[in-house]
Design a protein around this motif. Structure first.
Motif, PDB file in Angstrom:
ATOM      1  N   ASN A   1       1.001  -1.260   0.079  1.00  0.00           N
ATOM      2  CA  ASN A   1       0.008   0.019  -0.255  1.00  0.00           C
ATOM      3  C   ASN A   1       0.884   1.231   0.020  1.00  0.00           C
ATOM      4  OD1 ASN A   1      -2.732  -0.229   0.089  1.00  0.00           O
ATOM      5  ND2 ASN A   1      -2.549  -1.050   2.091  1.00  0.00           N
ATOM      6  N   GLY A   2       0.530   2.161  -0.844  1.00  0.00           N
ATOM      7  CA  GLY A   2       1.225   3.374  -0.774  1.00  0.00           C
ATOM      8  C   GLY A   2       2.595   3.497  -1.477  1.00  0.00           C
TER       9      GLY A   2
ATOM     10  N   GLY B   1       3.057   3.478  -4.628  1.00  0.00           N
ATOM     11  CA  GLY B   1       2.934   4.324  -5.572  1.00  0.00           C
ATOM     12  C   GLY B   1       2.427   3.862  -6.966  1.00  0.00           C
ATOM     13  N   LYS B   2       2.058   2.618  -7.030  1.00  0.00           N
ATOM     14  CA  LYS B   2       1.623   1.971  -8.105  1.00  0.00           C
ATOM     15  C   LYS B   2       0.590   2.797  -8.790  1.00  0.00           C
ATOM     16  CE  LYS B   2       0.408  -1.733  -5.715  1.00  0.00           C
ATOM     17  NZ  LYS B   2       0.520  -1.244  -4.279  1.00  0.00           N
ATOM     18  N   SER B   3      -0.600   3.225  -8.053  1.00  0.00           N
ATOM     19  CA  SER B   3      -1.937   3.651  -8.693  1.00  0.00           C
ATOM     20  C   SER B   3      -1.462   5.041  -9.400  1.00  0.00           C
ATOM     21  CB  SER B   3      -2.851   3.816  -7.612  1.00  0.00           C
ATOM     22  OG  SER B   3      -3.443   2.639  -7.284  1.00  0.00           O
ATOM     23  N   THR B   4      -0.587   5.705  -8.485  1.00  0.00           N
ATOM     24  CA  THR B   4      -0.068   6.841  -9.239  1.00  0.00           C
ATOM     25  C   THR B   4       0.696   6.721 -10.535  1.00  0.00           C
ATOM     26  OG1 THR B   4       0.233   7.739  -6.796  1.00  0.00           O
ATOM     27  CG2 THR B   4       1.412   8.928  -8.504  1.00  0.00           C
TER      28      THR B   4
HETATM   29  P1  ATP Z   1      -2.651   1.360  -2.813  1.00  0.00           P
HETATM   30  O1  ATP Z   1      -2.579   0.063  -3.497  1.00  0.00           O
HETATM   31  O2  ATP Z   1      -2.891   1.622  -1.498  1.00  0.00           O
HETATM   32  O3  ATP Z   1      -3.293   2.291  -4.072  1.00  0.00           O
HETATM   33  P2  ATP Z   1      -0.313   2.254  -4.311  1.00  0.00           P
HETATM   34  O4  ATP Z   1       1.109   1.807  -4.417  1.00  0.00           O
HETATM   35  O5  ATP Z   1      -1.200   2.223  -5.593  1.00  0.00           O
HETATM   36  O6  ATP Z   1      -1.086   1.883  -3.060  1.00  0.00           O
HETATM   37  P3  ATP Z   1      -0.487   5.262  -4.383  1.00  0.00           P
HETATM   38  O7  ATP Z   1      -1.857   5.270  -4.125  1.00  0.00           O
HETATM   39  O8  ATP Z   1       0.168   5.637  -5.740  1.00  0.00           O
HETATM   40  O9  ATP Z   1      -0.024   3.862  -3.978  1.00  0.00           O
HETATM   41  O10 ATP Z   1       0.193   6.151  -3.449  1.00  0.00           O
HETATM   42  C1  ATP Z   1       1.578   6.419  -3.200  1.00  0.00           C
HETATM   43  C2  ATP Z   1       1.520   7.801  -2.414  1.00  0.00           C
HETATM   44  O11 ATP Z   1       1.320   8.907  -2.694  1.00  0.00           O
HETATM   45  C3  ATP Z   1       1.147   7.210  -0.952  1.00  0.00           C
HETATM   46  O12 ATP Z   1       2.099   7.846  -0.063  1.00  0.00           O
HETATM   47  C4  ATP Z   1      -0.127   7.977  -1.017  1.00  0.00           C
HETATM   48  O13 ATP Z   1      -0.350   8.371   0.367  1.00  0.00           O
HETATM   49  C5  ATP Z   1       0.072   9.331  -1.690  1.00  0.00           C
HETATM   50  N1  ATP Z   1      -0.907   9.895  -2.392  1.00  0.00           N
HETATM   51  C6  ATP Z   1      -1.925   8.970  -3.117  1.00  0.00           C
HETATM   52  N2  ATP Z   1      -2.843   9.704  -3.907  1.00  0.00           N
HETATM   53  C7  ATP Z   1      -2.633  10.960  -3.027  1.00  0.00           C
HETATM   54  C8  ATP Z   1      -3.301  12.290  -3.324  1.00  0.00           C
HETATM   55  N3  ATP Z   1      -4.456  12.473  -4.048  1.00  0.00           N
HETATM   56  N4  ATP Z   1      -2.975  13.140  -2.327  1.00  0.00           N
HETATM   57  C9  ATP Z   1      -1.954  13.236  -1.499  1.00  0.00           C
HETATM   58  N5  ATP Z   1      -1.201  12.107  -1.624  1.00  0.00           N
HETATM   59  C10 ATP Z   1      -1.606  10.856  -2.233  1.00  0.00           C
END
Ligand code: ATP
Length: 234
Positions: free
Chosen positions: A36-37, A39-42
């Protein structure tokens, strides 16, 4: 086909993705795994144009798409199945599928593809006139995938397709991803379910704290002791 080159993405002061590079070749399934977190979704949202890079570039078939809008990127041939599926409630299954093809003008082709979706996802045909919100989670995931395929993409981006699904559906969804890929679709798959993702992927990248920590074939990562310890439950 798709090249992410030294990509960094910020949310204000938060550096969510730092200097990430990876590529996706035609016909491959590539997976990004990580906690979690990580950065994958980003990363996925940046590839699909919902977010834009702070630095670095994203090349699709050799051209930069980093500054393009999301609809333009769909038109270029990249479709995303979003996290949580985001099917349109209050609309029927059929209307959801039609919306997937909203950029297309070829009516006959759309009808043909709709039939192809019913072959691949027979449950959608049974539910055609039903409000999409009444489908089960697994059925909604199938609808979201079919909707994305209705755009006739060259690359399919999947954001956590197994999230929140019953185990019986999880296997089915991964089998469907594999079979779509066998028919030629290039797939970028983001998953927390690392074991399943690596077992169908040609290659994978392990992300932590917004950075790529490891990469390799799906097989090699599955058998890597460090990956096993951190992401596969030992
Ligand atoms: P998950 O599986 O929980 O979605 P992830 O690997 O996809 O995790 P991201 O969602 O890309 O992770 O998040 C990467 C980082 O950016 C995390 O620290 C998260 O808290 C932060 N983040 C994500 N979306 C936002 C936002 N809209 N505003 C501020 N910070 C964000």
């Amino acid at each position: 086909m798709l090249k992410v080159d030294h990509l960094s993405v910020n949310y204000g002061a938060i550096k969510a993705v730092r200097d990430v590079s990876f590529d996706l070749k035609k016909g491959e399934i590539v997976t990004l795994i990580g906690a979690n977190g990580a950065g994958k979704s980003t990363i996925l949202k940046t590839v699909s144009g919902l977010l834009h890079p702070a630095s670095g570039d994203i090349l699709f078939e050799g051209r930069s798409i980093a500054k393009m809008s999301a609809p333009k990127i769909v038109a270029e041939g990249i479709s995303q199945v979003p996290e949580g599926r985001r099917i349109f409630a209050g609309m029927t299954v059929k209307e959801n599928l039609q919306l997937g093809a909203y950029l297309r003008k070829d009516k006959d082709g759309i009808e043909k593809d709709m039939e192809a979706m019913f072959k691949r996802f027979p449950i959608l045909k049974e539910r055609l006139k039903q409000d999409a919100a009444t489908l089960s989670g697994g059925e909604q995931q199938m609808l979201a995938m079919a909707r994305a395929l209705m755009a006739r993409p060259k690359v399919l981006l999947l954001d956590e397709p197994s999230m929140g699904l019953a185990p019986i559906y999880i296997q089915e969804i991964f089998d469907i991803v594999k079979s779509i890929n066998k028919e030629g679709m290039t797939v970028l798959l983001i998953e927390q379910n690392a074991r399943q993702a690596l077992s169908i992927a040609d290659r994978g990248y392990v992300l932590a704290s917004g950075e790529v920590k490891m990469s390799g074939t799906g097989h090699d990562l599955l058998n890597d002791p460090a990956v096993q310890k951190a992401y596969l439950g030992g």
